[in-house]
Scaffold this active site. Structure first.
Site, PDB file in Angstrom:
ATOM      1  N   ASP A   1       9.748   5.045  13.037  1.00 48.21           N
ATOM      2  CA  ASP A   1      10.410   3.999  13.809  1.00 48.21           C
ATOM      3  C   ASP A   1      11.807   3.637  13.302  1.00 48.21           C
ATOM      4  O   ASP A   1      12.769   3.617  14.056  1.00 48.21           O
ATOM      5  CB  ASP A   1       9.515   2.749  13.912  1.00 48.21           C
ATOM      6  CG  ASP A   1       9.021   2.251  12.558  1.00 48.21           C
ATOM      7  OD1 ASP A   1       9.263   2.916  11.532  1.00 48.21           O
ATOM      8  OD2 ASP A   1       8.399   1.174  12.525  1.00 48.21           O
TER       9      ASP A   1
ATOM     10  N   ASP B   1       0.847  -1.197   0.000  1.00 46.43           N
ATOM     11  CA  ASP B   1       0.000   0.000   0.000  1.00 46.43           C
ATOM     12  C   ASP B   1       0.884   1.249   0.000  1.00 46.43           C
ATOM     13  O   ASP B   1       2.084   1.165   0.189  1.00 46.43           O
ATOM     14  CB  ASP B   1      -0.974   0.006   1.188  1.00 46.43           C
ATOM     15  CG  ASP B   1      -0.287  -0.324   2.486  1.00 46.43           C
ATOM     16  OD1 ASP B   1       0.890   0.062   2.644  1.00 46.43           O
ATOM     17  OD2 ASP B   1      -0.903  -0.961   3.352  1.00 46.43           O
TER      18      ASP B   1
ATOM     19  N   ASP C   1       1.345   4.964   1.651  1.00 44.96           N
ATOM     20  CA  ASP C   1       0.966   5.921   2.688  1.00 44.96           C
ATOM     21  C   ASP C   1       1.468   7.298   2.275  1.00 44.96           C
ATOM     22  O   ASP C   1       2.514   7.428   1.657  1.00 44.96           O
ATOM     23  CB  ASP C   1       1.592   5.527   4.041  1.00 44.96           C
ATOM     24  CG  ASP C   1       1.148   4.143   4.485  1.00 44.96           C
ATOM     25  OD1 ASP C   1      -0.027   3.813   4.274  1.00 44.96           O
ATOM     26  OD2 ASP C   1       1.986   3.386   5.020  1.00 44.96           O
TER      27      ASP C   1
HETATM   28  P1  ATP Z   1       4.103  -2.483   5.591  1.00 41.45           P
HETATM   29  O1  ATP Z   1       4.679  -2.787   4.271  1.00 41.45           O
HETATM   30  O2  ATP Z   1       4.088  -3.644   6.524  1.00 41.45           O
HETATM   31  O3  ATP Z   1       2.780  -1.739   5.532  1.00 41.45           O
HETATM   32  P2  ATP Z   1       5.084   0.019   6.585  1.00 41.45           P
HETATM   33  O4  ATP Z   1       6.485   0.510   6.792  1.00 41.45           O
HETATM   34  O5  ATP Z   1       4.237   0.776   5.602  1.00 41.45           O
HETATM   35  O6  ATP Z   1       5.181  -1.504   6.232  1.00 41.45           O
HETATM   36  P3  ATP Z   1       3.014   0.515   8.494  1.00 41.45           P
HETATM   37  O7  ATP Z   1       2.704  -0.288   9.720  1.00 41.45           O
HETATM   38  O8  ATP Z   1       2.040   0.571   7.389  1.00 41.45           O
HETATM   39  O9  ATP Z   1       4.431   0.009   7.999  1.00 41.45           O
HETATM   40  O10 ATP Z   1       3.358   1.981   8.989  1.00 41.45           O
HETATM   41  C1  ATP Z   1       3.555   3.083   8.084  1.00 41.45           C
HETATM   42  C2  ATP Z   1       4.691   3.964   8.562  1.00 41.45           C
HETATM   43  O11 ATP Z   1       4.336   4.564   9.800  1.00 41.45           O
HETATM   44  C3  ATP Z   1       5.992   3.208   8.832  1.00 41.45           C
HETATM   45  O12 ATP Z   1       6.784   3.139   7.681  1.00 41.45           O
HETATM   46  C4  ATP Z   1       6.626   4.009   9.932  1.00 41.45           C
HETATM   47  O13 ATP Z   1       7.382   5.054   9.373  1.00 41.45           O
HETATM   48  C5  ATP Z   1       5.445   4.621  10.671  1.00 41.45           C
HETATM   49  N1  ATP Z   1       5.113   3.842  11.886  1.00 41.45           N
HETATM   50  C6  ATP Z   1       4.222   2.819  11.984  1.00 41.45           C
HETATM   51  N2  ATP Z   1       4.154   2.359  13.236  1.00 41.45           N
HETATM   52  C7  ATP Z   1       5.012   3.096  13.956  1.00 41.45           C
HETATM   53  C8  ATP Z   1       5.405   3.116  15.320  1.00 41.45           C
HETATM   54  N3  ATP Z   1       4.896   2.246  16.208  1.00 41.45           N
HETATM   55  N4  ATP Z   1       6.327   4.039  15.718  1.00 41.45           N
HETATM   56  C9  ATP Z   1       6.839   4.916  14.828  1.00 41.45           C
HETATM   57  N5  ATP Z   1       6.529   4.945  13.536  1.00 41.45           N
HETATM   58  C10 ATP Z   1       5.629   4.054  13.091  1.00 41.45           C
HETATM   59 MG    MG Z   2       2.114   0.409   5.187  1.00 39.65          MG
END
Ligand code: ATP
Ligand code: MG
Length: 415
Positions: free
Chosen positions: A125, A44, A46
């Protein structure tokens, strides 16, 4: 660095362009950019922006503000739902803005203090997740050298790891999730601080832990994730001791590993996976052990299995809020084990029809493959399934089945 514009979803490009046209900054951020740099298709897209949630909402006809801990806006565009977040700012103690609330423990309860792109970078993170891409100008903003960490295959927490884990202990689970999924190593301090902070997972609401469990185990990398969680002693804070089997119990370890491998293979093949089966398999060694103890204390095998199932589910729920539809399924899968072993001709049709028969049969296969059991029992049920294919799983859950009318309870034989 210019990324292939066709790799972005239409919806994401539209949302970025529209926010920018409305006078705001907007970037595709996080996992999507990380995955594109790795040559993978993001699941996805963001978006991060300096527009506040209300302002984002006003820009789009179809937008909804959701969330408490993090307020985000879901925008429907190009047939997708795009997650849009406002840049987060610092939330130091003493800051006059009261929307960032920290528990006494240092855990961040709400995080709705807004800021600049630079501040937002430090709120994320991992360095590999702190990448911002302007899809209009094709500019990559990488203030923390996340692209270098991607090349070096390193998972590095942003800031002081102990503090960041204290703010949100779930970050430890995220570190493991990305390390397992990407096959990356943990940077030294990121790894070392886990030992100091793992106890903090005890304070995380069990419903959030279950959400995270799903992300850890249903994403096609459950086996390396499980091994890494176990390696960092994070399995017990997440799933309780009942899921932690020591190496000396080889059969039980092998059963868990095979269940994880099969789950990952199903995801790779695009087949459906249910958390109920994997949970039933991961907690099976504990359930079996408990059932044996109860049977040794005098309970009949079927009753012993039933009581053990209830107890193990109850204990699992102290760490993970397993939704009832899954926990009932786990117990059904376990309850069926002694029944499958009995191979009673009179019960065959009923058992085949049980909703969780296939999952129970799969668990039986795993048990046979890992515990030097004879394959006699699975051969029997294989044969019965071939004989009555239309019956398999045809009944709804046991509790949903109407009680047969007019059937009298059989009296026990004269004492
Ligand atoms: P995925 O491919 O699993 O969706 P993702 O990196 O997009 O991986 P998400 O859980 O969708 O992960 O979160 C989106 C973004 O928000 C992350 O890339 C990170 O930068 C931020 N984020 C998410 N959770 C946290 C957290 N607990 N603390 C700090 N930043 C976070
Ligand atoms: Mg994501």
């Amino acid at each position: 660095m210019r990324l292939d514009p066709t790799a972005f979803s239409k919806g994401a490009l539209q949302v970025v362009a529209h926010l920018q046209r409305s006078g705001f900054e907007a970037y595709v951020v996080g996992g999507a950019i990380r995955d594109l740099l790795l040559g993978k298709q993001p699941k996805d897209f963001d978006i991060a922006t300096n527009a506040k949630p209300e302002e984002i909402k006003q820009c789009f006809r179809n937008a909804r503000i959701i969330g408490r801990r993090f307020q985000i806006v879901h925008v429907r565009a190009g047939g997708e739902i795009i997650e849009v977040t406002t840049f987060r700012g610092h939330h130091d103690a003493g800051q006059s803005n009261k929307t960032a609330q920290a528990a006494q423990s240092g855990r961040l309860l709400r995080d709705n203090v807004y800021g600049t792109l630079e501040e937002d970078t430090f709120r994320r993170d991992l360095t590999i997740n702190a990448l911002y891409y302007n899809t209009t100008t094709h500019q990559l903003i990488d203030l923390l050298n996340g692209a270098d960490d991607i090349s070096a295959q390193l998972i590095r927490i942003i800031g002081k790891p102990v503090d960041r884990y204290t703010e949100d202990p779930v970050r430890m689970l995220r570190v493991v999730r990305f390390a397992a999924r990407l096959g990356f190593d943990l940077e030294g301090d990121t790894e070392a601080a886990i030992g100091e902070a793992r106890h903090l997972l005890a304070d995380i609401p069990t419903a959030r832990l279950f959400d995270e469990w799903l992300k850890l185990f249903m994403n096609g990398f459950s086996e390396p994730t499980f091994l890494l969680l176990s390696h960092f002693d994070l399995l017990s804070p997440l799933m309780g001791d009942n899921a932690c089997i020591t190496g000396s119990n080889e059969g039980a370890c092998a059963l868990q590993k095979k269940a994880l491998k099969n789950t990952d293979q199903r995801v790779a093949d695009g087949r459906s996976v249910t958390p109920a089966f994997l949970l039933a398999a991961l907690y099976w060694p504990a359930a079996e052990h408990r059932s044996a103890a109860l049977a040794a204390g005098g309970e009949a095998p079927i009753q012993a299995m039933h009581s053990a199932g209830q107890q193990i589910v109850l204990e699992a729920c102290r760490r993970l809020t397993v939704p009832k539809r899954f926990s009932l399924a786990m117990r059904d899968i376990w309850d069926l084990q002694p029944r499958l072993e009995r191979m009673q001709p009179k019960k065959v049709r009923d058992i085949l029809a049980r909703r969780w028969f296939r999952a129970a049969f799969d668990l039986l296969l795993l048990r046979e493959q890992t515990n030097n059991m004879s394959t006699h029992c699975s051969e029997f049920w294989e044969h019965k399934q071939a004989q009555y294919p239309e019956l398999v799983g045809s009944a709804r859950g046991r509790s949903e089945k109407p009680a047969p009318r007019g059937r009298r309870r059989r009296r026990p034989a004269n004492p």
